[in-house]
Enzyme design. Sequence first.
Site, PDB file in Angstrom:
ATOM      1  CG  ASP A   9      -1.862   1.226   1.207  1.00 43.44           C
ATOM      2  OD1 ASP A   9      -2.429   1.519   0.132  1.00 43.44           O
ATOM      3  OD2 ASP A   9      -2.004   1.902   2.241  1.00 43.44           O
ATOM      4  CB  SER A  10       0.240   4.684  -1.126  1.00 40.82           C
ATOM      5  OG  SER A  10      -0.997   4.929  -0.488  1.00 40.82           O
ATOM      6  CB  CYS A  72      -2.636   0.892  -2.838  1.00 47.63           C
ATOM      7  SG  CYS A  72      -2.486   2.604  -3.426  1.00 47.63           S
ATOM      8  CD  GLU A 151      -0.206   7.414   5.649  1.00 50.67           C
ATOM      9  OE1 GLU A 151       0.850   7.328   6.296  1.00 50.67           O
ATOM     10  OE2 GLU A 151      -0.785   6.426   5.154  1.00 50.67           O
ATOM     11  CB  CYS A 184      -8.754   5.622  -0.634  1.00 52.04           C
ATOM     12  SG  CYS A 184      -7.135   5.856   0.140  1.00 52.04           S
ATOM     13  CG  HIS A 186      -5.002   5.826   3.646  1.00 42.66           C
ATOM     14  ND1 HIS A 186      -4.433   5.195   2.580  1.00 42.66           N
ATOM     15  CD2 HIS A 186      -3.974   6.234   4.436  1.00 42.66           C
ATOM     16  CE1 HIS A 186      -3.115   5.220   2.713  1.00 42.66           C
ATOM     17  NE2 HIS A 186      -2.810   5.833   3.828  1.00 42.66           N
TER      18      HIS A 186
END
Length: 270
Positions: A9-10, A72, A151, A184, A186
Amino acid sequence: MNKPIGVIDSGVGGLTVVHELMRQLPKEKLIYLGDTKRCPYGPRTPEEIKKFTWEMVDFLLTKDIKMLVIACNTATAYTLTELQNKLSIPVVGVIQPGARAAIKSTVKDYVGIIGTEGTVKSNAYSHALKMLKPNIQSTSLACPLFVPMVEKGILNGPEALETVKQTLSPFLIKEEMDTIILGCTHYPLLKDVIQQVVGPEIILISSSEETARETSTILQVNQLLNINNGLCAHQFYTTGDVGLFTSLTQKIFNSNIENLKSVSIEKVVI
């Protein structure tokens, strides 16, 4: 087969997929790599996304993985087909599973899609939905502030609520929409805030569960399931700050994770 499954994943968002993989496939060993140093991928060019994704993949291939999960959405949108064509191991992304879950959920056949700029520009979800159900309607909305917020560990509170409310304002007037894909990995970490903003009548779709189910099916079909009954020593790698990664994983797993290391995967182009 007792080899590990690789997950990329990013950043930390893919850990929502890892959490579900652990639940559904408790015998499987997982190796996770989050490219937190270069996160987010959403604003990146397709060339950058492909380069960064391949650098993650090349790192995990050194770990002798038996399958790759691209946790991702942006990386899935731009590299899934290429990776499936070039790698000798099975590769699964998160977009098709998410689209299937949305099709099952929607009653009005109108689905909203929220994602990074890169995922939205790719039209990957709208194409996937149309392939599954040609008459379905969808509307996409880029949410560039969400990933940086996650993040940083801002998952609730006044700042998160205000950011989500302002970002999703175009969706709040679409009465025919009954389902929203969290496009996404996230975004499930913001699910409670997003639900508060869009209202309880909207079904929020996270691809994590569906992706884990697809992974399980592929492992079974290819006779790759782990038959070892021992405890799995999962491994976690980040290209960024270990401290921040650790604090976010505590929120996702409600406990500390072990075997976490910081690594450098960037290849210098001469």
